[in-house]
Design a protein around this motif. Structure first.
Motif, mmCIF file in Angstrom:
data_model
loop_
_atom_site.group_PDB
_atom_site.id
_atom_site.type_symbol
_atom_site.label_atom_id
_atom_site.label_comp_id
_atom_site.label_asym_id
_atom_site.label_seq_id
_atom_site.Cartn_x
_atom_site.Cartn_y
_atom_site.Cartn_z
ATOM 1 N N MET A 128 -0.809 -23.026 27.696
ATOM 2 C CA MET A 128 -1.211 -22.776 26.106
ATOM 3 C C MET A 128 -0.085 -22.186 25.478
ATOM 4 N N ALA A 129 0.834 -21.470 26.017
ATOM 5 C CA ALA A 129 1.831 -20.697 25.116
ATOM 6 C C ALA A 129 2.624 -21.549 24.221
ATOM 7 N N ALA A 130 3.170 -22.627 24.491
ATOM 8 C CA ALA A 130 3.927 -23.506 23.748
ATOM 9 C C ALA A 130 3.031 -24.298 22.771
ATOM 10 N N ASN A 131 1.907 -24.772 23.235
ATOM 11 C CA ASN A 131 0.894 -25.466 22.243
ATOM 12 C C ASN A 131 0.598 -24.508 21.162
ATOM 13 N N ALA A 132 0.330 -23.313 21.599
ATOM 14 C CA ALA A 132 -0.277 -22.324 20.728
ATOM 15 C C ALA A 132 0.785 -21.965 19.267
ATOM 16 N N ILE A 133 1.841 -21.756 19.678
ATOM 17 C CA ILE A 133 2.836 -21.401 18.483
ATOM 18 C C ILE A 133 3.137 -22.861 17.478
ATOM 19 N N VAL A 134 2.933 -23.806 18.157
ATOM 20 C CA VAL A 134 3.192 -25.093 17.540
ATOM 21 C C VAL A 134 2.060 -25.356 16.399
ATOM 22 N N VAL A 135 0.832 -25.276 17.094
ATOM 23 C CA VAL A 135 -0.197 -25.328 16.267
ATOM 24 C C VAL A 135 -0.302 -24.264 14.905
ATOM 25 N N GLN A 136 -0.032 -23.065 15.401
ATOM 26 C CA GLN A 136 -0.003 -21.841 14.456
ATOM 27 C C GLN A 136 0.796 -22.286 13.337
ATOM 28 N N GLU A 137 1.992 -22.472 13.592
ATOM 29 C CA GLU A 137 3.104 -22.657 12.824
ATOM 30 C C GLU A 137 2.914 -23.969 11.877
ATOM 31 N N ALA A 138 1.969 -24.878 12.312
ATOM 32 C CA ALA A 138 1.685 -26.012 11.763
ATOM 33 C C ALA A 138 0.440 -25.870 10.610
ATOM 34 N N GLY A 139 0.065 -24.303 10.781
ATOM 35 C CA GLY A 139 -1.108 -23.916 9.597
ATOM 36 C C GLY A 139 -2.415 -24.027 10.297
ATOM 37 N N GLY A 140 -2.349 -24.213 11.600
ATOM 38 C CA GLY A 140 -3.902 -24.232 12.293
ATOM 39 C C GLY A 140 -4.158 -22.958 12.974
ATOM 40 N N SER A 141 -5.371 -23.033 13.563
ATOM 41 C CA SER A 141 -5.604 -21.817 14.379
ATOM 42 C C SER A 141 -5.952 -22.203 15.979
ATOM 43 N N PHE A 142 -5.394 -21.158 16.695
ATOM 44 C CA PHE A 142 -5.462 -21.475 18.262
ATOM 45 C C PHE A 142 -6.025 -19.995 18.561
ATOM 46 N N THR A 143 -7.235 -20.286 19.427
ATOM 47 C CA THR A 143 -7.902 -18.799 19.956
ATOM 48 C C THR A 143 -8.356 -19.379 21.282
ATOM 49 N N SER A 144 -8.902 -18.313 22.021
ATOM 50 C CA SER A 144 -9.884 -18.539 23.106
ATOM 51 C C SER A 144 -11.079 -18.971 22.669
ATOM 52 N N LEU A 145 -12.124 -19.449 23.581
ATOM 53 C CA LEU A 145 -13.306 -19.880 23.055
ATOM 54 C C LEU A 145 -14.170 -18.711 22.592
ATOM 55 N N ASP A 146 -13.686 -17.612 22.903
ATOM 56 C CA ASP A 146 -14.398 -16.417 22.357
ATOM 57 C C ASP A 146 -13.849 -16.084 21.131
ATOM 58 N N GLY A 147 -12.728 -16.618 20.511
ATOM 59 C CA GLY A 147 -12.406 -16.511 19.232
ATOM 60 C C GLY A 147 -11.183 -15.357 19.248
ATOM 61 N N VAL A 148 -10.673 -15.070 20.460
ATOM 62 C CA VAL A 148 -9.629 -14.016 20.316
ATOM 63 C C VAL A 148 -8.147 -14.848 20.117
ATOM 64 N N PRO A 149 -7.447 -14.619 19.017
ATOM 65 C CA PRO A 149 -6.417 -15.523 18.693
ATOM 66 C C PRO A 149 -5.127 -15.521 19.682
ATOM 67 N N GLY A 150 -4.329 -16.578 19.760
ATOM 68 C CA GLY A 150 -3.492 -16.763 20.983
ATOM 69 C C GLY A 150 -3.669 -17.402 21.947
ATOM 70 N N PRO A 151 -2.707 -17.367 22.948
ATOM 71 C CA PRO A 151 -3.089 -18.055 24.277
ATOM 72 C C PRO A 151 -3.413 -17.046 25.561
ATOM 73 N N GLY A 152 -3.925 -15.974 25.170
ATOM 74 C CA GLY A 152 -4.191 -15.150 26.302
ATOM 75 C C GLY A 152 -5.380 -14.923 26.967
ATOM 76 N N GLY A 153 -6.274 -15.905 26.745
ATOM 77 C CA GLY A 153 -7.391 -16.224 27.291
ATOM 78 C C GLY A 153 -7.382 -17.062 28.491
ATOM 79 N N ALA A 154 -8.593 -17.453 29.005
ATOM 80 C CA ALA A 154 -8.547 -18.317 30.050
ATOM 81 C C ALA A 154 -9.139 -19.704 29.757
#
Length: 266
Positions: free
Chosen positions: A219-245
């Protein structure tokens, strides 16, 4: 805001080395493949690519920690490189070109570790995507020959394209009914798999995607690419970033709807 341009350039160099190693063994008739304890495959190319990246990091960033899928965690400190040498190993070993090397740098801040650099390199597709915190997300052949990425502006689920990897895992979490409802209500669904849906969200060709079971290196690389493109990246529980499962990514406009469907309980 810190400047991570030098780290981004290094990540491209690491990806170049990994691409050369993985492409050399792609579709090789004598490719050695083993089964890991979690019953997922690992090829000699996975191991070789990660070893190559680790050796280069040891020379270029000796004080940084490293976490990789094949060889675990090494070192400690506020900066940590996250490596998935081949995301999509099952595709790789079967000759399907949808696989990539994922390289990210995470830096410790007030809210814990967050990705600040990410490179997703898919040499068999002839594609690469990257981002650095505060600098935007791009795709192209090189840093000097690139197109900026922007997510879509689709604001209705009924007009949206939803991508996923497979049906496996959704039922185990009690989320299958919500997943199927979303699939029925959106305009289009496709199972592209692995890193690719996230890059499509960043490009604006797909509006949302999600996976129920993931590790940080997925997730880590995918997350920053999505976020910097203006999108949202969270866990299914809504916690921002790639720290969930697990992960949910979208153009941002649809994120609340996406999470609502996938958190339905029957």
């Amino acid at each position: 805001m810190p400047d991570y341009h030098d780290d981004l350039r290094l990540a491209h160099v690491l990806a170049d080395s990994a691409d050369a190693a993985t492409m050399e063994r792609f579709k090789a008739l004598d490719l050695k493949v083993e089964t890991k304890p979690d019953m997922t495959p690992v090829s000699e190319a996975d191991k070789a690519a990660e070893e190559l990246i680790r050796s280069q990091l040891a020379r270029a960033r000796p004080r940084d920690a490293v976490l990789g899928e094949e060889y675990g965690s090494e070192g400690s400190g506020p900066r940590r490189w996250i490596i998935d040498p081949i995301d999509g190993t099952k595709n790789y070993v079967r000759g399907v070109p949808v696989w990539a090397t994922l390289i990210a740098l995470m830096v410790q801040g007030e809210g814990g570790y967050q990705p600040v650099v990410g490179v997703v390199s898919a040499p068999a597709l002839g594609r690469r995507w990257w981002a650095a915190q505060g600098s935007g997300a791009y795709t192209g052949r090189s840093l000097s020959s690139a197109t900026r990425l922007r997510v879509s502006q689709v604001g209705k689920v009924s007009d949206a394209s939803f991508a996923y990897s497979s049906l496996t895992g959704w039922e185990d979490q009690g989320r299958l009914d919500g997943f199927l409802d979303l699939s029925r209500d959106c305009w289009r669904t496709r199972a592209y798999g692995d890193f690719w849906p996230y890059m499509m969200v960043a490009e604006g060709s797909v509006d949302m995607c999600a996976e129920p079971e993931l590790s940080l290196w997925d997730m880590a690389a995918n997350a920053i690419v999505v976020q910097e493109a203006g999108g949202s990246f969270t866990s299914l529980d809504g916690v921002p970033g790639p720290g969930g499962a697990n992960a949910a990514a979208s153009n941002g406009l649809l994120h609340e709807d996406l999470l609502g469907y996938l958190n339905q309980r029957y």
